[in-house]
Design an enzyme around this catalytic site. Structure first.
Site, short mmCIF file in Angstrom:
data_model
loop_
_atom_site.label_atom_id
_atom_site.label_comp_id
_atom_site.label_asym_id
_atom_site.label_seq_id
_atom_site.Cartn_x
_atom_site.Cartn_y
_atom_site.Cartn_z
N ASP A 28 49.55 12.67 -6.42
CA ASP A 28 48.65 13.14 -7.49
C ASP A 28 48.80 14.64 -7.77
O ASP A 28 48.49 15.08 -8.88
CB ASP A 28 47.18 12.89 -7.09
CG ASP A 28 46.78 11.43 -7.22
OD1 ASP A 28 47.67 10.58 -7.45
OD2 ASP A 28 45.59 11.13 -7.05
N TYR B 150 46.14 4.59 10.49
CA TYR B 150 46.99 5.62 9.86
C TYR B 150 47.37 6.69 10.88
O TYR B 150 48.51 7.14 10.94
CB TYR B 150 46.26 6.24 8.65
CG TYR B 150 46.61 5.56 7.36
CD1 TYR B 150 46.12 4.29 7.07
CD2 TYR B 150 47.46 6.16 6.43
CE1 TYR B 150 46.46 3.64 5.89
CE2 TYR B 150 47.80 5.52 5.25
CZ TYR B 150 47.29 4.26 4.99
OH TYR B 150 47.64 3.63 3.82
N GLY C 255 35.23 7.85 -19.20
CA GLY C 255 35.72 6.62 -19.82
C GLY C 255 36.99 6.11 -19.17
O GLY C 255 37.63 5.18 -19.67
N ARG D 113 41.37 4.96 -22.13
CA ARG D 113 42.50 5.48 -22.89
C ARG D 113 43.81 5.09 -22.20
O ARG D 113 43.89 5.10 -20.98
CB ARG D 113 42.40 7.02 -22.97
CG ARG D 113 43.40 7.66 -23.90
CD ARG D 113 42.89 9.04 -24.31
NE ARG D 113 42.57 9.89 -23.16
CZ ARG D 113 43.45 10.71 -22.60
NH1 ARG D 113 44.67 10.81 -23.05
NH2 ARG D 113 43.09 11.47 -21.57
N HIS E 16 49.02 -26.10 -13.49
CA HIS E 16 47.76 -26.56 -14.07
C HIS E 16 46.78 -27.04 -12.99
O HIS E 16 47.22 -27.66 -12.03
CB HIS E 16 48.09 -27.73 -15.02
CG HIS E 16 46.91 -28.21 -15.79
ND1 HIS E 16 46.32 -27.45 -16.78
CD2 HIS E 16 46.20 -29.36 -15.69
CE1 HIS E 16 45.29 -28.15 -17.27
NE2 HIS E 16 45.20 -29.29 -16.62
N GLY F 57 50.96 9.62 -0.03
CA GLY F 57 52.32 10.15 -0.14
C GLY F 57 52.77 10.86 1.11
O GLY F 57 53.90 10.67 1.60
C1 FAD Z 1 37.48 6.48 -6.73
C2 FAD Z 1 38.96 6.30 -6.78
C3 FAD Z 1 39.49 5.03 -6.89
C4 FAD Z 1 40.86 4.85 -6.91
N1 FAD Z 1 41.34 3.58 -7.03
C5 FAD Z 1 42.68 3.37 -7.03
C6 FAD Z 1 43.19 2.05 -7.10
O1 FAD Z 1 42.45 1.08 -7.17
N2 FAD Z 1 44.53 1.88 -7.06
C7 FAD Z 1 45.40 2.94 -6.97
O2 FAD Z 1 46.61 2.75 -6.93
N3 FAD Z 1 44.92 4.22 -6.94
C8 FAD Z 1 43.60 4.44 -6.95
N4 FAD Z 1 43.12 5.73 -6.88
C9 FAD Z 1 44.08 6.85 -6.88
C10 FAD Z 1 44.67 7.06 -5.49
O3 FAD Z 1 43.62 7.23 -4.56
C11 FAD Z 1 45.58 8.27 -5.49
O4 FAD Z 1 46.55 8.12 -6.52
C12 FAD Z 1 46.31 8.46 -4.18
O5 FAD Z 1 45.41 8.57 -3.11
C13 FAD Z 1 47.21 9.70 -4.24
O6 FAD Z 1 47.82 9.91 -3.01
P1 FAD Z 1 48.29 11.39 -2.61
O7 FAD Z 1 49.10 11.24 -1.36
O8 FAD Z 1 48.90 12.08 -3.75
O9 FAD Z 1 46.95 12.17 -2.30
P2 FAD Z 1 45.69 11.83 -1.40
O10 FAD Z 1 45.69 10.43 -0.96
O11 FAD Z 1 44.53 12.34 -2.16
O12 FAD Z 1 45.92 12.72 -0.11
C14 FAD Z 1 45.88 14.11 -0.14
C15 FAD Z 1 45.38 14.60 1.20
O13 FAD Z 1 45.64 16.00 1.29
C16 FAD Z 1 44.56 16.61 1.97
N5 FAD Z 1 44.62 18.05 1.64
C17 FAD Z 1 44.45 18.62 0.43
N6 FAD Z 1 44.68 19.95 0.50
C18 FAD Z 1 45.00 20.22 1.79
C19 FAD Z 1 45.35 21.41 2.51
N7 FAD Z 1 45.46 22.58 1.88
N8 FAD Z 1 45.62 21.31 3.82
C20 FAD Z 1 45.53 20.13 4.48
N9 FAD Z 1 45.21 18.97 3.85
C21 FAD Z 1 44.96 19.02 2.52
C22 FAD Z 1 43.35 15.87 1.45
O14 FAD Z 1 42.25 15.99 2.32
C23 FAD Z 1 43.88 14.43 1.38
O15 FAD Z 1 43.63 13.73 2.57
C24 FAD Z 1 41.74 5.96 -6.84
C25 FAD Z 1 41.21 7.24 -6.72
C26 FAD Z 1 39.85 7.41 -6.70
C27 FAD Z 1 39.29 8.80 -6.58
#
Ligand code: FAD
Length: 459
Positions: A305, A99, A178, A207, A438, A16
């Site tokens: 998240d 990135y 789960g 779930r 098919h 994000g």
């Molecule tokens: C094992 C696993 C498998 C997954 N598989 C899938 C999948 O197949 N498909 C799918 O769509 N989603 C999957 N997900 C979920 C997906 O990874 C997350 O939904 C997504 O990464 C969320 O993005 P985000 O930007 O909210 O947070 P993130 O990508 O988690 O990024 C947050 C960042 O903020 C940084 N951060 C946190 N606090 C601070 C701070 N105070 N200062 C500076 N930096 C900070 C962290 O280090 C991190 O790099 C999976 C997750 C896991 C754990």
């Protein structure tokens, strides 16, 4: 007029945060992004991407077995875990580099530091102990694995974070949970030859997914050798001479090289200073936001998240993009959280979009269920005893397809495309008038003529 150091300060360079930063910078905003771990976030560094690479790795054992039915005599296959981890790390480093470059090329300034909020317009960079003021702050800090605090021996367990970096593959593993992460990792370890036990407190895995898929998936993974214990939880983990011993509340004693806990994730809001700015959190400690991802503090937004809406990468990306469009692009854009396709990279795979049968029954008075279960063509020769399940749910009054659920090879790929048709409000008649392709498994989606069940409320 108040002068700020930057227009936008983003905490977290994950799915994000990176998208929001690039788009906002593209609109001419001055952007600073702080990341405390690795740019790319969970998905790239220790989530979707390395997970899927491991899933691919774990499927080969069955491929070698299946090849025999097609005339092949494969040689003796051996597997080297450290080579897989090294190859995965090389790919993750490559993506991490992309990135970083994309973010910097967009004009955003990247700072390697933890950041905490001081007030509605100020952030402290912990590594440099420096304050930065910003017109807007975007919280994009993601979530972190949750391990029950009072589980005896919790420090001996690993989460998905560590699973990507194990020094050696254990002979036996206990996976607790789960949800999709637990189910996927159980499949990965089992496919790589680890004796795997999956322990889940609920009665059924996954779930939120359709009940038929949940039940069939369990049958299929048990056939592959995963031991599934439902209605049970971990009581303790202890160290032994040979490794670990996990005990469950129902009295199971499970020796294991590793115990992996995947019982959920919690929003990364702890110690973030949100209370300093008066930002409201919900009971799960997620930032409460409106449809434009704005918190109750007008200068502070949150995406991904950390808001605990739909915790998937494409959703975090969309929310980050919509935020930048809204705040810096002069377009008010909110994200539609309905009809989001989902996959579970279990073995066999799950793809799902729209309503489950239970949800459809709650919403519509008349629901037709079209369901088929068959042996995929490949397994006529491989001899593998594995089923594919496909299910369409139709609102019988409007003829609209309101749900599609698939368990079988490439289910995720199929459901991504079906999701477009659901967005377009396709009817069952549209599916029926589409020519079959098919021989594919997907052709079943357009050739199911008669409902297997017709649900009618009050009648
Ligand atoms: C094992 C696993 C498998 C997954 N598989 C899938 C999948 O197949 N498909 C799918 O769509 N989603 C999957 N997900 C979920 C997906 O990874 C997350 O939904 C997504 O990464 C969320 O993005 P985000 O930007 O909210 O947070 P993130 O990508 O988690 O990024 C947050 C960042 O903020 C940084 N951060 C946190 N606090 C601070 C701070 N105070 N200062 C500076 N930096 C900070 C962290 O280090 C991190 O790099 C999976 C997750 C896991 C754990």
């Amino acid at each position: 007029m108040t002068q700020f150091d930057v227009d936008l300060f983003i905490i977290g360079a994950g799915s994000g945060g990176v998208r929001a930063g690039r788009i906002a910078a593209g609109y001419g905003a001055s952007v600073m992004v702080a990341e405390e771990y690795r740019v790319g976030g969970t998905c790239v560094i220790r989530g979707c991407v390395p997970k899927k690479l491991f899933v691919y790795a774990s499927r080969f054992a069955e491929e070698f077995e299946d090849a025999v039915g097609f005339g092949w005599t494969p040689g003796e296959a051996t597997f080297d875990w450290s080579r897989l981890v090294a190859a995965k790390d090389t790919e993750i480093d490559r993506l991490n580099g992309i990135y970083i470059r994309n973010l910097e090329r967009s004009g955003a300034k990247l700072v390697q530091s933890r950041a905490v909020i001081v007030d509605p317009h100020t952030v402290r960079l912990v590594a440099e102990d420096r304050l930065v003021t910003a017109k807007y702050i975007l919280v994009a800090t993601g979530a972190t694995p949750y391990i029950e605090p009072d589980l005896a021996g919790r420090e001996l367990a690993i989460s998905s974070n560590e699973a990507f970096h194990l020094e050696r593959l254990p002979k036996q593993i206990v996976v607790v949970g789960g949800g999709f992460i637990a189910v996927e990792f159980a499949g990965i370890f089992n496919g790589l030859g680890v004796e795997t036990t999956l322990v889940h407190r609920g009665d059924a895995l996954l779930r939120g997914f359709d009940a038929d898929l949940r039940r069939t998936l369990r049958e299929e993974i048990e056939k592959k050798g995963i031991r599934v214990l439902t209605g049970d939880t971990l009581a303790s983990i202890e160290k032994t001479a040979d490794g670990l011993l996990a005990r469950t509340r129902n009295g199971e004693v499970l020796p294991a090289g590793e115990v992996m806990i995947a019982t959920g994730r919690v929003p990364n809001t702890q110690g973030l200073g949100l209370e300093n700015a008066g930002v409201q959190l919900d009971g799960a400690k997620a930032v409460i936001v409106d449809e434009f991802s704005q918190s109750n503090v007008p200068s502070i937004y949150a995406v991904g998240d950390v808001t605990n809406r739909v915790n998937l990468t494409p959703v975090a990306i969309r929310e980050g993009h919509a935020f930048a469009d809204t705040v810096f692009g002069g377009k008010r854009i909110s994200v539609d959280h309905l009809g989001i396709p989902k996959a579970v990279f279990s073995q066999p795979e799950i793809g799902s979009v729209g309503l489950t049968e239970e949800e459809a029954l709650a919403e519509f008075a008349a629901v037709d269920v079209y369901q088929t279960s068959f042996r995929p063509m490949k397994h006529t020769l491989s001899g593998r005893n594995e089923k594919t399940l496909m299910k369409l749910l139709v609102d019988a009054d409007s003829d609209r397809v309101v749900g599609c659920h698939i368990l079988g090879p490439d289910a995720g790929e199929m459901v991504q495309i079906v999701a477009i048709t659901l967005k377009m409000r396709a009817t069952k008649a549209d599916f029926d008038s589409t020519m079959a392709l098919h021989p594919t498994a997907a052709e079943e989606l357009v050739t199911m003529r008669e409902p297997s069940v017709r649900h009618r409320r009050n009648g």
